[in-house]
Scaffold this motif. Structure first.
Motif, PDB file in Angstrom:
ATOM      1  N   ALA A 148       0.830  -1.214   0.000  1.00  0.00           N
ATOM      2  CA  ALA A 148       0.000   0.000   0.000  1.00  0.00           C
ATOM      3  C   ALA A 148       0.860   1.258   0.000  1.00  0.00           C
ATOM      4  N   ASP A 149       2.079   1.172   0.557  1.00  0.00           N
ATOM      5  CA  ASP A 149       2.991   2.319   0.545  1.00  0.00           C
ATOM      6  C   ASP A 149       3.327   2.757  -0.880  1.00  0.00           C
ATOM      7  N   TYR A 150       3.148   1.849  -1.830  1.00  0.00           N
ATOM      8  CA  TYR A 150       3.484   2.098  -3.241  1.00  0.00           C
ATOM      9  C   TYR A 150       2.234   2.081  -4.128  1.00  0.00           C
ATOM     10  N   GLY A 151       1.073   1.847  -3.514  1.00  0.00           N
ATOM     11  CA  GLY A 151      -0.178   1.745  -4.262  1.00  0.00           C
ATOM     12  C   GLY A 151      -0.473   0.334  -4.737  1.00  0.00           C
ATOM     13  N   LEU A 152       0.396  -0.614  -4.401  1.00  0.00           N
ATOM     14  CA  LEU A 152       0.265  -2.005  -4.853  1.00  0.00           C
ATOM     15  C   LEU A 152      -0.514  -2.831  -3.841  1.00  0.00           C
ATOM     16  N   CYS A 153      -1.532  -3.521  -4.342  1.00  0.00           N
ATOM     17  CA  CYS A 153      -2.396  -4.303  -3.462  1.00  0.00           C
ATOM     18  C   CYS A 153      -2.611  -5.696  -4.027  1.00  0.00           C
ATOM     19  N   GLN A 154      -2.753  -6.655  -3.120  1.00  0.00           N
ATOM     20  CA  GLN A 154      -3.133  -8.009  -3.510  1.00  0.00           C
ATOM     21  C   GLN A 154      -4.578  -7.933  -3.995  1.00  0.00           C
ATOM     22  N   ALA A 155      -4.818  -8.382  -5.225  1.00  0.00           N
ATOM     23  CA  ALA A 155      -6.152  -8.247  -5.801  1.00  0.00           C
ATOM     24  C   ALA A 155      -7.079  -9.403  -5.447  1.00  0.00           C
ATOM     25  N   TYR A 156      -6.526 -10.636  -5.351  1.00  0.00           N
ATOM     26  CA  TYR A 156      -7.343 -11.830  -5.125  1.00  0.00           C
ATOM     27  C   TYR A 156      -6.853 -12.577  -3.891  1.00  0.00           C
ATOM     28  N   ALA A 157      -7.774 -12.967  -3.029  1.00  0.00           N
ATOM     29  CA  ALA A 157      -7.413 -13.681  -1.808  1.00  0.00           C
ATOM     30  C   ALA A 157      -6.765 -15.028  -2.109  1.00  0.00           C
TER      31      ALA A 157
END
Length: 182
Positions: A148-157
């Motif tokens: 999240a610090d870079y805007g990157l998120c895990q999209a699928y559990a």
């Protein structure tokens, strides 16, 4: 060789040289768009990974520039903490994405089950260059914690390795959806 004939020969060679330098290594004319695409389908051999700095590989070079910059920044910060982020999949051609879907259907013997893991080309964020898969597991785990610090998120559990830009840098990641079909 006569002077006239010699000039024609050199003009011919010069034309060939100009043509050769105007083509990509694959022999195809370069893209006329604002950003040239690197040729290839984006495939990375199974159980292998590549560096985010491998700009010669289509899986990296054809990623969305904002996603690539965020992932490179995250990788540099992770490296300082002893974690090496590697790319197991990045940009994919539509044909390669379709091949992955076909393989998943054969493996799971069900299109519905395959679609939990692999989108068709028209829905895949890999095809648009807006998704990246990170490995090994420790690297994906680090990115889940700090992405999240870079805007990157895990999209699928169900895919701890799959990341997309789903927030602004420093924002809060949304809860991953359960799988590719929701």
């Amino acid at each position: 060789m006569s002077a006239t004939r010699g000039k024609g020969f050199w003009a011919f060679l010069l034309a060939l040289l100009v043509l050769a330098t105007a083509c990509t290594p694959s022999g195809e004319a370069p893209s006329t768009g604002t950003s040239a695409r690197v040729q290839g389908d984006g495939s990375i051999p199974e159980n292998e990974s590549i560096s985010l700095d491998d700009s010669e590989h289509a899986a990296i070079a054809n990623l969305d520039p904002t996603l690539l910059a965020a992932a490179r920044k995250a990788a540099a910060d992770a490296r300082l903490r002893g974690v090496e982020l590697k790319v197991t999949s990045g940009w994919r051609s539509a044909a390669y994405q379709q091949r992955l879907l076909d393989e998943a259907i054969a493996r799971y013997r069900s299109e519905k089950e395959a679609l939990r893991w692999v989108h068709p080309p028209d829905k895949s964020k890999h095809v648009t260059g807006e998704a990246i898969d990170i490995g090994p597991t420790a690297a994906a785990d680090w990115l889940i914690q700090h992405g999240a610090d870079y805007g990157l998120c895990q999209a699928y559990a169900n895919e701890m390795w799959h990341f997309e830009l789903l927030t602004s840098p420093g924002g809060e990641c949304p809860q991953p959806i359960s799988n590719a079909i929701g």
